[in-house]
Scaffold this motif. Sequence first.
Motif, PDB file in Angstrom:
ATOM      1  N   ASN A   1      21.260  -4.630  -1.277  1.00 55.24           N
ATOM      2  CA  ASN A   1      20.217  -4.377  -2.280  1.00 55.24           C
ATOM      3  C   ASN A   1      18.895  -4.908  -1.739  1.00 55.24           C
ATOM      4  O   ASN A   1      18.512  -6.041  -1.988  1.00 55.24           O
ATOM      5  CB  ASN A   1      20.574  -5.056  -3.600  1.00 55.24           C
ATOM      6  N   LEU A   2      18.189  -4.076  -0.980  1.00 56.05           N
ATOM      7  CA  LEU A   2      16.982  -4.485  -0.288  1.00 56.05           C
ATOM      8  C   LEU A   2      15.868  -3.486  -0.574  1.00 56.05           C
ATOM      9  O   LEU A   2      16.087  -2.273  -0.539  1.00 56.05           O
ATOM     10  CB  LEU A   2      17.246  -4.550   1.228  1.00 56.05           C
ATOM     11  N   GLN A   3      14.669  -3.997  -0.854  1.00 55.08           N
ATOM     12  CA  GLN A   3      13.532  -3.123  -1.146  1.00 55.08           C
ATOM     13  C   GLN A   3      12.384  -3.409  -0.191  1.00 55.08           C
ATOM     14  O   GLN A   3      12.008  -4.567   0.031  1.00 55.08           O
ATOM     15  CB  GLN A   3      13.049  -3.317  -2.591  1.00 55.08           C
ATOM     16  N   PHE A   4      11.815  -2.342   0.369  1.00 53.12           N
ATOM     17  CA  PHE A   4      10.615  -2.434   1.185  1.00 53.12           C
ATOM     18  C   PHE A   4       9.433  -1.860   0.399  1.00 53.12           C
ATOM     19  O   PHE A   4       9.497  -0.730  -0.081  1.00 53.12           O
ATOM     20  CB  PHE A   4      10.774  -1.660   2.496  1.00 53.12           C
ATOM     21  N   ILE A   5       8.373  -2.648   0.287  1.00 51.43           N
ATOM     22  CA  ILE A   5       7.121  -2.191  -0.307  1.00 51.43           C
ATOM     23  C   ILE A   5       6.138  -2.029   0.843  1.00 51.43           C
ATOM     24  O   ILE A   5       5.729  -3.016   1.465  1.00 51.43           O
ATOM     25  CB  ILE A   5       6.585  -3.197  -1.341  1.00 51.43           C
ATOM     26  N   VAL A   6       5.785  -0.802   1.153  1.00 52.45           N
ATOM     27  CA  VAL A   6       4.993  -0.498   2.339  1.00 52.45           C
ATOM     28  C   VAL A   6       3.573  -0.143   1.917  1.00 52.45           C
ATOM     29  O   VAL A   6       3.361   0.827   1.186  1.00 52.45           O
ATOM     30  CB  VAL A   6       5.614   0.680   3.123  1.00 52.45           C
ATOM     31  N   ILE A   7       2.604  -0.933   2.363  1.00 52.62           N
ATOM     32  CA  ILE A   7       1.204  -0.677   2.045  1.00 52.62           C
ATOM     33  C   ILE A   7       0.605   0.173   3.161  1.00 52.62           C
ATOM     34  O   ILE A   7       0.325  -0.320   4.250  1.00 52.62           O
ATOM     35  CB  ILE A   7       0.405  -1.987   1.869  1.00 52.62           C
ATOM     36  N   SER A   8       0.420   1.439   2.871  1.00 54.87           N
ATOM     37  CA  SER A   8      -0.207   2.345   3.821  1.00 54.87           C
ATOM     38  C   SER A   8      -1.679   2.488   3.445  1.00 54.87           C
ATOM     39  O   SER A   8      -2.343   1.501   3.156  1.00 54.87           O
ATOM     40  CB  SER A   8       0.514   3.697   3.823  1.00 54.87           C
ATOM     41  N   SER A   9      -2.194   3.695   3.403  1.00 56.05           N
ATOM     42  CA  SER A   9      -3.595   3.940   3.079  1.00 56.05           C
ATOM     43  C   SER A   9      -3.774   5.426   2.783  1.00 56.05           C
ATOM     44  O   SER A   9      -3.012   6.262   3.290  1.00 56.05           O
ATOM     45  CB  SER A   9      -4.494   3.530   4.248  1.00 56.05           C
ATOM     46  N   VAL A  10      -4.795   5.762   1.994  1.00 55.58           N
ATOM     47  CA  VAL A  10      -5.111   7.181   1.805  1.00 55.58           C
ATOM     48  C   VAL A  10      -5.516   7.808   3.135  1.00 55.58           C
ATOM     49  O   VAL A  10      -5.456   9.029   3.295  1.00 55.58           O
ATOM     50  CB  VAL A  10      -6.219   7.396   0.755  1.00 55.58           C
ATOM     51  N   ALA A  11      -5.912   6.980   4.100  1.00 54.06           N
ATOM     52  CA  ALA A  11      -6.230   7.493   5.431  1.00 54.06           C
ATOM     53  C   ALA A  11      -5.013   8.123   6.088  1.00 54.06           C
ATOM     54  O   ALA A  11      -5.150   8.936   7.008  1.00 54.06           O
ATOM     55  CB  ALA A  11      -6.776   6.378   6.313  1.00 54.06           C
ATOM     56  N   GLY A  12      -3.814   7.763   5.637  1.00 60.42           N
ATOM     57  CA  GLY A  12      -2.605   8.386   6.152  1.00 60.42           C
ATOM     58  C   GLY A  12      -2.317   9.729   5.523  1.00 60.42           C
ATOM     59  O   GLY A  12      -1.443  10.464   5.996  1.00 60.42           O
ATOM     60  N   LEU A  13      -3.054  10.058   4.453  1.00 57.43           N
ATOM     61  CA  LEU A  13      -2.863  11.318   3.740  1.00 57.43           C
ATOM     62  C   LEU A  13      -4.020  12.281   3.930  1.00 57.43           C
ATOM     63  O   LEU A  13      -3.834  13.500   3.904  1.00 57.43           O
ATOM     64  CB  LEU A  13      -2.691  11.044   2.237  1.00 57.43           C
ATOM     65  N   LEU A  14      -5.223  11.739   4.089  1.00 58.47           N
ATOM     66  CA  LEU A  14      -6.435  12.537   4.233  1.00 58.47           C
ATOM     67  C   LEU A  14      -7.097  12.261   5.585  1.00 58.47           C
ATOM     68  O   LEU A  14      -7.014  11.136   6.085  1.00 58.47           O
ATOM     69  CB  LEU A  14      -7.442  12.190   3.130  1.00 58.47           C
ATOM     70  N   PRO A  15      -7.766  13.237   6.173  1.00 56.61           N
ATOM     71  CA  PRO A  15      -8.554  12.949   7.381  1.00 56.61           C
ATOM     72  C   PRO A  15      -9.639  11.918   7.059  1.00 56.61           C
ATOM     73  O   PRO A  15     -10.457  12.138   6.176  1.00 56.61           O
ATOM     74  CB  PRO A  15      -9.165  14.318   7.725  1.00 56.61           C
ATOM     75  N   ALA A  16      -9.598  10.785   7.755  1.00 58.53           N
ATOM     76  CA  ALA A  16     -10.529   9.687   7.469  1.00 58.53           C
ATOM     77  C   ALA A  16     -11.547   9.593   8.588  1.00 58.53           C
ATOM     78  O   ALA A  16     -11.237   9.104   9.678  1.00 58.53           O
ATOM     79  CB  ALA A  16      -9.782   8.370   7.314  1.00 58.53           C
ATOM     80  N   ILE A  17     -12.751  10.054   8.319  1.00 51.88           N
ATOM     81  CA  ILE A  17     -13.787  10.042   9.336  1.00 51.88           C
ATOM     82  C   ILE A  17     -14.097   8.604   9.751  1.00 51.88           C
ATOM     83  O   ILE A  17     -14.024   7.675   8.946  1.00 51.88           O
ATOM     84  CB  ILE A  17     -15.058  10.754   8.813  1.00 51.88           C
ATOM     85  N   LEU A  18     -14.358   8.388  11.017  1.00 51.67           N
ATOM     86  CA  LEU A  18     -14.653   7.089  11.640  1.00 51.67           C
ATOM     87  C   LEU A  18     -13.425   6.199  11.820  1.00 51.67           C
ATOM     88  O   LEU A  18     -13.550   5.058  12.244  1.00 51.67           O
ATOM     89  CB  LEU A  18     -15.729   6.324  10.856  1.00 51.67           C
ATOM     90  N   SER A  19     -12.224   6.727  11.513  1.00 48.22           N
ATOM     91  CA  SER A  19     -11.006   5.914  11.667  1.00 48.22           C
ATOM     92  C   SER A  19      -9.867   6.723  12.275  1.00 48.22           C
ATOM     93  O   SER A  19      -8.771   6.774  11.717  1.00 48.22           O
ATOM     94  CB  SER A  19     -10.573   5.356  10.305  1.00 48.22           C
ATOM     95  N   PRO A  20     -10.073   7.373  13.400  1.00 46.66           N
ATOM     96  CA  PRO A  20      -9.031   8.247  13.957  1.00 46.66           C
ATOM     97  C   PRO A  20      -7.720   7.532  14.285  1.00 46.66           C
ATOM     98  O   PRO A  20      -6.637   7.992  13.900  1.00 46.66           O
ATOM     99  CB  PRO A  20      -9.676   8.816  15.228  1.00 46.66           C
ATOM    100  N   SER A  21      -7.808   6.426  15.010  1.00 49.50           N
ATOM    101  CA  SER A  21      -6.595   5.702  15.407  1.00 49.50           C
ATOM    102  C   SER A  21      -5.888   5.144  14.178  1.00 49.50           C
ATOM    103  O   SER A  21      -4.654   5.218  14.058  1.00 49.50           O
ATOM    104  CB  SER A  21      -6.942   4.565  16.367  1.00 49.50           C
ATOM    105  N   TYR A  22      -6.669   4.580  13.262  1.00 47.88           N
ATOM    106  CA  TYR A  22      -6.115   3.973  12.049  1.00 47.88           C
ATOM    107  C   TYR A  22      -5.429   5.018  11.181  1.00 47.88           C
ATOM    108  O   TYR A  22      -4.312   4.806  10.697  1.00 47.88           O
ATOM    109  CB  TYR A  22      -7.239   3.284  11.289  1.00 47.88           C
ATOM    110  N   ALA A  23      -6.096   6.164  10.973  1.00 50.35           N
ATOM    111  CA  ALA A  23      -5.527   7.217  10.134  1.00 50.35           C
ATOM    112  C   ALA A  23      -4.229   7.748  10.733  1.00 50.35           C
ATOM    113  O   ALA A  23      -3.236   7.952  10.025  1.00 50.35           O
ATOM    114  CB  ALA A  23      -6.543   8.342   9.957  1.00 50.35           C
ATOM    115  N   ALA A  24      -4.226   7.958  12.032  1.00 52.00           N
ATOM    116  CA  ALA A  24      -3.020   8.451  12.690  1.00 52.00           C
ATOM    117  C   ALA A  24      -1.889   7.432  12.595  1.00 52.00           C
ATOM    118  O   ALA A  24      -0.719   7.793  12.379  1.00 52.00           O
ATOM    119  CB  ALA A  24      -3.326   8.768  14.150  1.00 52.00           C
ATOM    120  N   ALA A  25      -2.212   6.147  12.755  1.00 52.08           N
ATOM    121  CA  ALA A  25      -1.193   5.100  12.673  1.00 52.08           C
ATOM    122  C   ALA A  25      -0.607   5.004  11.273  1.00 52.08           C
ATOM    123  O   ALA A  25       0.606   4.830  11.102  1.00 52.08           O
ATOM    124  CB  ALA A  25      -1.792   3.761  13.100  1.00 52.08           C
TER     125      ALA A  25
END
Length: 324
Positions: free
Chosen positions: A178-202
Motif C-alpha cells: 500500500n504505497l502512494q506516490f505524489i508526483v509534482i510535475s508542471s503545466v510545462a509538461g502539458l503545454l509548450p513552455a516558451i523559454l523552458s525547453p529542457s525543463y518542459a521536456a523533462a
Amino acid sequence: MIFLVLFLVLLGIFLKISDSSLNLWFWSRVSRRTEADHYRGKVVWIVGASSGIGEDIALRLSRFSSLLILSARRTELLETVAKKCRDANSSCQVKILPLDMVDFPNLERKTREADEIFGRKVDIVVLNAGRSQRAEWTDIDPSVDAECFQINAIGPTQVARTILKNRGLHPTGDKLDNLQFIVISSVAGLLPAILSPSYAAAKAALMQYFRLLALEMGEKGVKVSIICPSHVYAPNMLKSAFTSSPGTEHGEVISAPRAAQMAPERAAELISLAAVNEIYECVIASTPSVLASIYFFANFPGVFARIINIIGAQRLRKIRSAHE
C-alpha cells in the motif's frame, strides 16, 4: 445548438471560479475522504522539502500528525522547515534525511533509511524536487539538457524505482504494498513552455514515467497522483533556474507575488486534496487562461499552434515574464 451554448456557458463559469482541473474540483467537493483520515499516523517522505511548494506541503501535512521525513540537499534549510512543522503542531514527528536525488549509487541506502527511520515503511512519497529554466531553444548546451533531465525526470523516477526494488515489488511478481506516490510535475509538461525547453521536456518525461508506473503497478497496490501546478509564488524559483549554459543560474529573485501566481499555501492544499482523493492526474492554476489552454491544446493541438503563432513568440515571452 442550445446544448452547445449551455456547455460553453457552464465551461466559462467553471474556468472563472475554479483553480484546478474539473476532476480535482469535483472530487474535493463531493468526496467524504478527509486529509486527517488520509495522513494521520502515516509515514510521509517529502523529497524536495527545503523551500517553495515542498516546504508548504510539509507545513500542510504537519497539521494531521503525520510522521514526516524531509529530504533535500541543504540540511540547514530542512532544519528550518522541520522547526516550522513542529511549531505548527507539536505532536507532529519530523525527521530529516539529506538526499541528493542524482547521487544514484547512494539511493538504495537512502531509500532503505527512509523505510527504517520511524521503524516502519514509508506510506506516501512526495516527489517535489526540481529546477526550472530560462533559456532560448537554440542556445542550450546539450549538457544543460542532460542535467535538467537528471534533476527533473530521472532523479524522481530512480527514487521511486529504488523504493519498489527494495520492497521486492515488480509488475510480474506476487507481492503487494500500500504505497502512494505524489508526483509534482508542471503545466510545462502539458503545454509548450516558451523559454523552458529542457525543463518542459523533462517534466513531460517525468509524467510519462509515472503514468506507466501507475499502469503497471496499480494492481499491486501502488497508487500514483500526478499534479501539474501552473504559476505558484516561490521567491527563489528562478534564482537557481537553469539557463542555456552549464554551471550558470538565472539569478532572479521574485520579491512579491504577481497577479497570476497562486499562493503556495493554496497550492499545497490542492496537492494534498488530489492525493487524498487519489486523483490520477490534475492541473492547478489560478488563471482561467491556463486551464482553458490545457483543455484546448489536448483536443486541438493544431489549432492551438496556429493561435500561438498569431499571438507571436515575443509577446508570449513578455506575458510569461509578467506572470512569473
